[in-house]
Write a protein that holds these residues in place. Structure first.
Motif, PDB file in Angstrom:
ATOM      1  N   MET A 134       0.834  -1.199   0.000  1.00  0.00           N
ATOM      2  CA  MET A 134       0.000   0.000   0.000  1.00  0.00           C
ATOM      3  C   MET A 134       0.874   1.257   0.000  1.00  0.00           C
ATOM      4  N   ARG A 135       1.906   1.258   0.825  1.00  0.00           N
ATOM      5  CA  ARG A 135       2.823   2.403   0.870  1.00  0.00           C
ATOM      6  C   ARG A 135       3.436   2.643  -0.512  1.00  0.00           C
ATOM      7  N   ASP A 136       3.918   1.575  -1.144  1.00  0.00           N
ATOM      8  CA  ASP A 136       4.540   1.735  -2.457  1.00  0.00           C
ATOM      9  C   ASP A 136       3.523   2.160  -3.512  1.00  0.00           C
ATOM     10  N   GLY A 137       2.298   1.660  -3.396  1.00  0.00           N
ATOM     11  CA  GLY A 137       1.247   2.085  -4.322  1.00  0.00           C
ATOM     12  C   GLY A 137       0.927   3.561  -4.172  1.00  0.00           C
ATOM     13  N   LEU A 138       0.867   4.034  -2.944  1.00  0.00           N
ATOM     14  CA  LEU A 138       0.625   5.457  -2.717  1.00  0.00           C
ATOM     15  C   LEU A 138       1.784   6.302  -3.242  1.00  0.00           C
ATOM     16  N   ARG A 139       2.981   5.790  -3.137  1.00  0.00           N
ATOM     17  CA  ARG A 139       4.140   6.501  -3.701  1.00  0.00           C
ATOM     18  C   ARG A 139       4.068   6.533  -5.226  1.00  0.00           C
ATOM     19  N   LEU A 140       3.640   5.427  -5.818  1.00  0.00           N
ATOM     20  CA  LEU A 140       3.533   5.372  -7.278  1.00  0.00           C
ATOM     21  C   LEU A 140       2.505   6.371  -7.810  1.00  0.00           C
ATOM     22  N   THR A 141       1.423   6.550  -7.067  1.00  0.00           N
ATOM     23  CA  THR A 141       0.379   7.467  -7.519  1.00  0.00           C
ATOM     24  C   THR A 141       0.655   8.907  -7.130  1.00  0.00           C
ATOM     25  N   GLY A 142       1.703   9.133  -6.345  1.00  0.00           N
ATOM     26  CA  GLY A 142       2.036  10.488  -5.927  1.00  0.00           C
ATOM     27  C   GLY A 142       1.279  10.950  -4.698  1.00  0.00           C
ATOM     28  N   ARG A 143       0.496  10.079  -4.090  1.00  0.00           N
ATOM     29  CA  ARG A 143      -0.251  10.455  -2.883  1.00  0.00           C
ATOM     30  C   ARG A 143       0.614  10.437  -1.634  1.00  0.00           C
ATOM     31  N   LEU A 144       1.790   9.840  -1.745  1.00  0.00           N
ATOM     32  CA  LEU A 144       2.733   9.780  -0.630  1.00  0.00           C
ATOM     33  C   LEU A 144       4.111  10.064  -1.204  1.00  0.00           C
ATOM     34  N   ARG A 145       4.767  11.050  -0.648  1.00  0.00           N
ATOM     35  CA  ARG A 145       6.091  11.390  -1.147  1.00  0.00           C
ATOM     36  C   ARG A 145       7.134  10.479  -0.550  1.00  0.00           C
TER      37      ARG A 145
END
Length: 150
Positions: A134-145
């Motif tokens: 989930m963390r990596d997915g959020l990073r991929l979408t730009g929702r988590l830097r």
């Protein structure tokens, strides 16, 4: 649309896993044998009928989304997914079924608690792996830097 389906399936799978884990721990600590038996039955039906398809949908939609992307995060997610699926299908599902049968029969012996321990360890492992995905997915979408490297 596939991105939204992936997000929903992944969140549903993670919520099921967390719910099963926490309810098992709390019921074992504070509930009666009857409460444990009822919980184990609910985890099998309808629980597994919700969680297993959700994990499969998350994995399938993730593979679909990742086929056109490359990179460290996509590769990491792709490496984790077989472990999540195998842990779920080869450890968590059989443990849930066996624990349900034993709890229904009132067999709360050493074997029951040993299998319960295995199930909790496998569940915690899947929780960590799914959380990392989930963390990596959020990073991929730009929702988590991403944190800058030192």
């Amino acid at each position: 649309m596939p991105g939204r389906a992936h997000l929903i399936a992944a969140m549903l799978a993670l919520m099921c896993l967390v719910t099963f884990f926490l309810s098992s721990v709390l019921t074992e600590l504070f509930g009666s044998h009857a409460a444990v038996a009822r919980l184990k039955a609910l985890i099998v039906t309808p629980g597994l009928w919700i969680m297993v398809p959700a994990i499969a949908a998350a994995g399938g939609s993730g593979m679909f989304l990742g086929r056109s992307r490359r990179g460290r995060l996509v590769d990491a997610k792709a490496r984790r997914m077989p472990f999540i699926a195998a842990n779920g299908l080869l450890v968590l599902v059989p443990c849930a079924i066996v624990l349900n049968r034993w709890a229904t029969a009132g067999s709360f012996d050493t074997a029951f608690y040993a299998v319960q321990g295995i199930e909790l360890i496998a569940g915690a492992t899947n929780f960590v792996l799914m959380g990392l995905n989930m963390r990596d997915g959020l990073r991929l979408t730009g929702r988590l830097r991403m944190k800058p490297r030192d």
